[in-house]
Design an enzyme around this catalytic site. Sequence first.
Site, PDB file in Angstrom:
ATOM      1  N   SER A  41       0.226  -3.291   7.099  1.00  0.00           N
ATOM      2  CA  SER A  41      -0.253  -3.847   8.379  1.00  0.00           C
ATOM      3  C   SER A  41       0.755  -3.915   9.202  1.00  0.00           C
ATOM      4  O   SER A  41       1.660  -4.589   9.228  1.00  0.00           O
ATOM      5  CB  SER A  41      -0.784  -5.266   8.079  1.00  0.00           C
ATOM      6  OG  SER A  41      -1.184  -5.860   9.349  1.00  0.00           O
ATOM      7  N   CYS A  62      -5.657  -3.261   2.017  1.00  0.00           N
ATOM      8  CA  CYS A  62      -5.395  -3.442   3.553  1.00  0.00           C
ATOM      9  C   CYS A  62      -6.616  -3.615   4.113  1.00  0.00           C
ATOM     10  O   CYS A  62      -7.368  -4.724   4.299  1.00  0.00           O
ATOM     11  CB  CYS A  62      -4.750  -2.325   3.798  1.00  0.00           C
ATOM     12  SG  CYS A  62      -3.973  -2.578   5.425  1.00  0.00           S
ATOM     13  N   LYS A 113      -9.245   2.580  -1.963  1.00  0.00           N
ATOM     14  CA  LYS A 113      -9.564   2.375  -0.815  1.00  0.00           C
ATOM     15  C   LYS A 113     -10.921   2.571  -0.217  1.00  0.00           C
ATOM     16  O   LYS A 113     -11.005   3.615  -0.228  1.00  0.00           O
ATOM     17  CB  LYS A 113      -8.301   2.435   0.436  1.00  0.00           C
ATOM     18  CG  LYS A 113      -8.485   1.508   1.621  1.00  0.00           C
ATOM     19  CD  LYS A 113      -7.202   1.831   2.602  1.00  0.00           C
ATOM     20  CE  LYS A 113      -7.281   0.939   3.864  1.00  0.00           C
ATOM     21  NZ  LYS A 113      -5.871   1.340   4.556  1.00  0.00           N
ATOM     22  N   GLU A 158       0.970  -1.166   0.000  1.00  0.00           N
ATOM     23  CA  GLU A 158       0.082  -0.025  -0.075  1.00  0.00           C
ATOM     24  C   GLU A 158       0.776   0.995   0.030  1.00  0.00           C
ATOM     25  O   GLU A 158       1.809   1.321   0.613  1.00  0.00           O
ATOM     26  CB  GLU A 158      -0.790  -0.031   1.225  1.00  0.00           C
ATOM     27  CG  GLU A 158      -2.040   0.918   1.500  1.00  0.00           C
ATOM     28  CD  GLU A 158      -2.462   0.980   2.722  1.00  0.00           C
ATOM     29  OE1 GLU A 158      -3.665   1.680   3.056  1.00  0.00           O
ATOM     30  OE2 GLU A 158      -2.157   0.004   3.409  1.00  0.00           O
TER      31      GLU A 158
END
Length: 301
Positions: free
Chosen positions: A206, A179, A121, A52
């Site tokens: 993460s 994510c 996202k 990401e």
Amino acid sequence: MNLHLSQSDGFLRVAAASPQIRVADVEGNAEVALAAVRDAAERGVRALVLPELNLTGYTAADLFHNRTLLHACEAALVHILDETRELPIVFTIGLPVTVAENIYNCAAVCCAGELLGLTAKKYLPNYGEFYERRWFAPAPTDPVWLEFAGQGPVPLGSGLVYRCCDEGTEDLALGIEVCEDLWVPAPPSTEMALAGATVILNPSASDEIIGKADYRRSLISNQSARLYCAYAYADASEGESTTDMVFAGENLVYENGSKLAATKLLTCDMAIADVDLDRLVAERRRSTTWTRAGDAPEATT
């Protein structure tokens, strides 16, 4: 959209990688991303997911509001597309994208010099150590079409399905979720799989806290089993700011609940596996409770 890729006997080589980045060094991060894409292509990988926001670093914080940084990301994506025109691989590049007054946390889906779409996202964590709503807007309800990185119009949205139109690869359809989108009660990957996606790529950042790695693996395993899909997950790693979080770069590839490849924590390695798309489609056909949903929005040109 055109994914000019080839399979061998129904198998597709998929990878997840965590290049070492420097926060806000967009040009440098573009070069290490290019190196990862080239390395993967040389190893026969046909679908690669990178972490990401890998062009800026996930921990760039208020620099996401900086116009110079945003423009540098678009220019870097132009460079990456130009440098990968001859490579038979589809891959993601994580970057912020502006549309009017909004900034979106996006994964640019690239193949053979083409920008196929921008998956944004949908679910932005704003609890605990996360502050994403300070910088980003959630993915728009309906895809927005825009000119970006010298190409377009391309779609920007959540839940996009990227299909392969080449003969012999009809079972290759890609879905991207970013994510946190996996961690919510109804992940976008569910609708993407029901619309035909057999491979889900997750560019992620993460961070590591006690017990989180086991939970993360369980999430990916269960989702890949529930959806009869391959799931490749790329995690942020070295180079991110450690002000609030530490990232270990655990990259994973699962197929129908089984772990096919994983990297050790804090290594920046690449996880590579051959996924059996024919088997996944056969499992969906065998299951009498698998119900195809209505068409998901597609990235078509």
